[in-house]
Design an enzyme around this catalytic site. Structure first.
Site, PDB file in Angstrom:
ATOM      1  N   SER A   1       0.841  -1.192   0.000  1.00  0.00           N
ATOM      2  CA  SER A   1       0.000   0.000   0.000  1.00  0.00           C
ATOM      3  C   SER A   1       0.873   1.237   0.000  1.00  0.00           C
ATOM      4  O   SER A   1       1.962   1.254   0.586  1.00  0.00           O
ATOM      5  CB  SER A   1      -0.901   0.023   1.230  1.00  0.00           C
ATOM      6  OG  SER A   1      -1.524   1.284   1.380  1.00  0.00           O
TER       7      SER A   1
ATOM      8  N   TYR B   1      -2.216  -2.082   9.879  1.00  0.00           N
ATOM      9  CA  TYR B   1      -2.184  -2.333   8.436  1.00  0.00           C
ATOM     10  C   TYR B   1      -0.823  -1.933   7.852  1.00  0.00           C
ATOM     11  O   TYR B   1      -0.202  -2.687   7.092  1.00  0.00           O
ATOM     12  CB  TYR B   1      -3.316  -1.543   7.780  1.00  0.00           C
ATOM     13  CG  TYR B   1      -3.431  -1.721   6.284  1.00  0.00           C
ATOM     14  CD1 TYR B   1      -4.017  -2.863   5.743  1.00  0.00           C
ATOM     15  CD2 TYR B   1      -2.959  -0.743   5.405  1.00  0.00           C
ATOM     16  CE1 TYR B   1      -4.136  -3.025   4.370  1.00  0.00           C
ATOM     17  CE2 TYR B   1      -3.073  -0.893   4.041  1.00  0.00           C
ATOM     18  CZ  TYR B   1      -3.664  -2.036   3.516  1.00  0.00           C
ATOM     19  OH  TYR B   1      -3.774  -2.189   2.153  1.00  0.00           O
TER      20      TYR B   1
END
Length: 549
Positions: A442, A455
């Protein structure tokens, strides 16, 4: 009679195109590196270079110091250090010392004026002989219409280093008063404000013909002249035909280097012996033709390959599975809880002409991963492509609310699950000599957002794992890479209110979020043969925002 011999001579000259053209015409050395820009621009020099023997021939200035004697060179040797180019200004420095009562030694350096860059070095030995009495009638000189020292035109060979071992080359040449005068006028005098009134030594001209041997015959086109050495047993004369013969003495294929012996003969009698050294360059690489590209490089190389896409019952994984299947890949749709969604995806793929199966697996469970691999092997054979896409969730939480167990839960899926799948496919990748691993990260790793420490921590581990694994598997022709998208329009971000997502999109430079198909396109590229040259790298889909490469 005492002869006054200078200890040092300095001479400056500029090389121009006319001089190079005249040197090529008179010596017959039309080697492409000197005369053909289309060839030269593909060499290490990127442009035409000056014949090394051209600046060397300015040794003739020595004759100006001896009005009543002829300079007769007996030995000459040289080392070419760097090439000269058109418009270079050259500074020649000669040092002269007595060798005996009748002979002298010379040592010369040729440098680029200004930069002082060394072009070549040379040394030798010469004697002085009395000039003929002008009152004595000289033999009638030959009249010739030739504009070249060669007695017959010669073509440019293009020997490669592997071809040279047993080659022998020769050509005939003859010096005339007219050709020597032509050389003085069109080469030596071209760069001067005032003319050089010299008689060019035939022995010096004989050495210049080594340029023709190297550049045109042995080895020819791909030569870079580095060294030479010549010793005269007898002097050369005008209006006499001579033969320059050459054969390799030592050939080093690995170093692309040859040393050749050379002899100047007349009627079979040896008048001069010497040697030269040359680098034999590789020919320019030929780029693929349009037909070759069309036949071998247009296809992604995915037809019939087997791909496992983890977490592919929704979102990016779903889109990637469909996209790969539409390119001929036998696709495994992996799911944990989304059985119905996975089966619907498989049905859609099959209906569209693709091949796919749905296989359940909790990626955190080693035995289930092993069972999944067994099912895939039984249905499709070895896996060629592994897409590690599975992720737990994207729910934001304040770091003070998190326990270590929360981090481990995220890591179990994103890192442990990835590792278990990689362990399962790597043996087949090594056995088959190829494989692709594409991991999803990401953009938040490089540009963190608040509330996503779990995350971002897990995706940071994914990136480190990817780089390490890429190094470990590079020798096995296995490429391991990352796709790093900005925020994508999937249900992973459904935890955000719709109005908030729209506001974020409106604030972007591009006024939008990433679409899942754009991520799938990046995945397909990394899965294809088009990406065979890259490993341990990222494809960052940043929508014009940081981070920038």
């Amino acid at each position: 009679m005492t002869i006054k011999v200078p200890q040092k001579l300095v001479h400056e000259f500029r090389i121009n195109q006319d001089m190079v053209d005249s040197f090529a015409r008179l010596t017959g050395d039309f080697n492409s590196m000197h005369t053909n820009i289309e060839v030269a621009r593909k060499s290490r020099f990127r442009r035409t270079i000056v014949h090394g023997m051209l600046p060397f021939s300015f040794l003739a200035i020595l004759q100006r110091e001896f009005a009543d004697q002829l300079v007769v060179f007996k030995e000459l040797s040289g080392h070419f250090n760097k090439p000269a180019f058109i418009d270079d200004e050259i500074l020649l420095e000669l040092k002269i010392s007595a060798d005996s009562e009748s002979s002298y030694k010379i040592a010369g350096n040729w440098r680029k004026k200004g930069s002082n860059e060394l072009i070549m070095m040379a040394k030798g030995q010469f004697t002085l002989e009395e000039k003929p009495d002008p009152a004595v009638t000289m033999p009638q000189r030959k009249e010739t219409t030739r504009d070249c020292l060669l007695l017959a035109a010669t073509s440019e060979n293009n020997y490669l280093i592997e071809d040279i071992d047993n080659q022998k080359e020769s050509f005939a040449f003859e010096m005339t008063e007219a050709l020597i005068g032509d050389y003085v006028a069109s080469v030596l005098n071209q760069s001067q404000d005032e003319s050089i009134d010299v008689e060019l030594s035939p022995n010096l001209v004989g050495v210049l013909m080594f340029s023709t041997m190297v550049g045109m015959r042995l080895p020819g086109r791909y030569a870079t002249f580095t060294r030479f050495k010549v010793s005269y047993e007898s002097n050369l004369e005008l209006d006499q035909p001579y033969v320059l013969e050459s054969s390799p003495a030592n050939v080093s294929v690995s170093a692309e280097h040859i040393k050749a012996n050379a002899t100047i003969t007349s009627s079979g009698e040896s008048l001069a012996n010497g040697s030269y050294e040359v680098i034999v360059n590789s020919p320019p690489r030929t780029m693929p033709s349009c037909l070759e590209i069309r036949n071998s490089s247009m296809d992604f190389g995915l037809q019939g390959k087997v791909a496992l896409v983890t977490g592919s019952s929704r979102g990016i994984g779903e889109t990637a599975a469909k996209f790969l299947a539409m390119h001929g890949v036998k696709t495994v749709v992996n799911y944990h809880r989304g059985k119905t969604d996975a089966e619907n995806i498989v049905n859609e793929i099959v209906s569209a002409g693709g091949t796919a199966i749905a296989v359940p697996c909790d990626l955190t469970n080693e035995s289930q991963v092993a069972e999944m691999m067994t099912v895939i092997n039984e249905r499709f054979g070895d896996i060629d492509i592994l897409v590690n896409n599975a992720v737990r969730d994207f729910t934001p939480r304040d770091v003070l609310e998190l326990e270590w167990a929360d981090f481990l839960q995220e890591m179990e899926v994103a890192v442990k699950g990835m590792h278990e799948c990689c362990k399962a496919v790597i043996p087949a990748f090594k056995k088959n000599g190829h494989g692709k691993i594409i991991n999803l990260s990401s953009i938040a790793v490089a540009t963190p957002v608040s509330g996503q420490s779990r995350y971002i921590t897990s995706k940071s581990a994914v990136e480190g794992y990817t780089k390490s694994l890429a190094v470990e598997l590079a020798a096995n022709n296995v490429q391991v890479n990352l796709v790093v998208p900005n925020m994508a329009e999937t249900d992973l971000i459904s935890v955000m209110p719709a109005l908030f997502r729209e506001k974020l999109a409106a604030e972007r430079v591009s006024k939008r979020h990433i679409q899942p198909i754009e991520v799938a396109q990046a995945i397909l590229y990394l899965a294809s043969s088009w990406s065979n040259a890259m490993t341990g790298q990222k494809i960052v889909l940043n929508l014009g925002e940081p981070p920038f490469a």
